[in-house]
Scaffold this active site. Structure first.
Site: not given
Length: 252
Positions: A47, A54, A78, A204-205
């Site tokens: 991403h 990052h 993404e 996600h998580d």
């Protein structure tokens, strides 16, 4: 029942985040990708954000070059298509480099992490031309979506191929009274998506604790994208053992 076709895509953002704290080039994002792919991961996710906090543009190119040697694996890029995402994937295509899927995520430039999906009908008109642009590049398009069954027909109508269900509400409910309710909610959303011809991804998580139940009870998930928890596990277990553990959660 586990879906044997659920692919594991490893999000490498956190490897790049650690790398960026110094100017030594370690840990190597491409080395991390290689170790994950060697251990059986089905793909790599990144991403790249506009602030390059990052993943950097150079990482995206280097990972695409790496994936040329892994023709049976996938590269998922993404991000917000109104920021830097389309330039990024268009550049890969212009270079003749592999990119298989774009996941459109509605986050703001300074947002800490993705925390909601697209809204319909509000986002319909502005998303449709960008979906068409990505598909014209030969890319599969996935839309990051909340687990709302009634929104899936609209997601299909803008031209998306898949949705990625935003699984943080399930992860937050894990181990509590609402866990079963959230699983049912995600199962209904997946079924609604599939009923209108959309493939279903999720992310996600998700982690080693909650992934198996999700994979067992949400039908026919094609891909899970996991970053933070997986990289945290890899710090303790190493990449190979970590990938093996996540594949076991997926029934493999």
């Amino acid at each position: 029942m586990h879906s044997p076709s659920t692919a594991l895509s490893v999000n490498l953002n956190k490897v790049a985040l650690v790398r960026n704290t110094r100017h030594l080039g370690i840990p190597s994002v491409t080395r991390a990708a290689t170790l994950c792919l060697e251990a059986g991961a089905n793909g790599i996710t990144v991403h790249p954000r506009p602030d390059a906090r990052h993943i950097r543009a150079s990482d995206v190119v280097e990972l695409a070059q790496l994936l040329q040697d892994w023709p049976d694996r996938e590269f998922n890029v993404e991000g917000n298509p109104f920021h830097n995402l389309m330039d990024c994937v268009s550049d890969l295509r212009a270079r003749g480099l592999p990119v298989h899927q774009v996941t459109f995520v509605p986050d703001s430039e300074g947002q800490f992490t993705s925390d909601h999906g697209w809204s319909f009908p509000q986002d319909t008109q502005r998303l449709a031309p960008l979906v068409a642009q990505a598909r014209a590049l030969g890319l599969r398009v996935s839309l990051f979506m909340d687990a709302e069954p009634q929104a899936m027909e609209a997601a299909k109508s803008v031209g998306a191929d898949r949705v990625e269900l935003y699984t943080e509400p399930y992860a937050a409910a894990w181990g509590g009274a609402a866990q079963a309710v959230q699983l049912q909610r995600f199962a209904r959303a997946a079924q609604a998506a599939q009923a209108v011809g959309l493939g279903v991804n999720a992310g996600h998580d998700l982690n080693r604790d909650n992934l198996a139940a999700f994979a067992q009870q949400v039908p026919s998930v094609l891909e899970v994208s996991i970053g933070h928890a997986l990289i945290a596990d890899a710090l303790e277990l190493g990449y190979s053992a970590t990938i093996a553990a996540y594949l076991r959660c997926l029934g493999r």
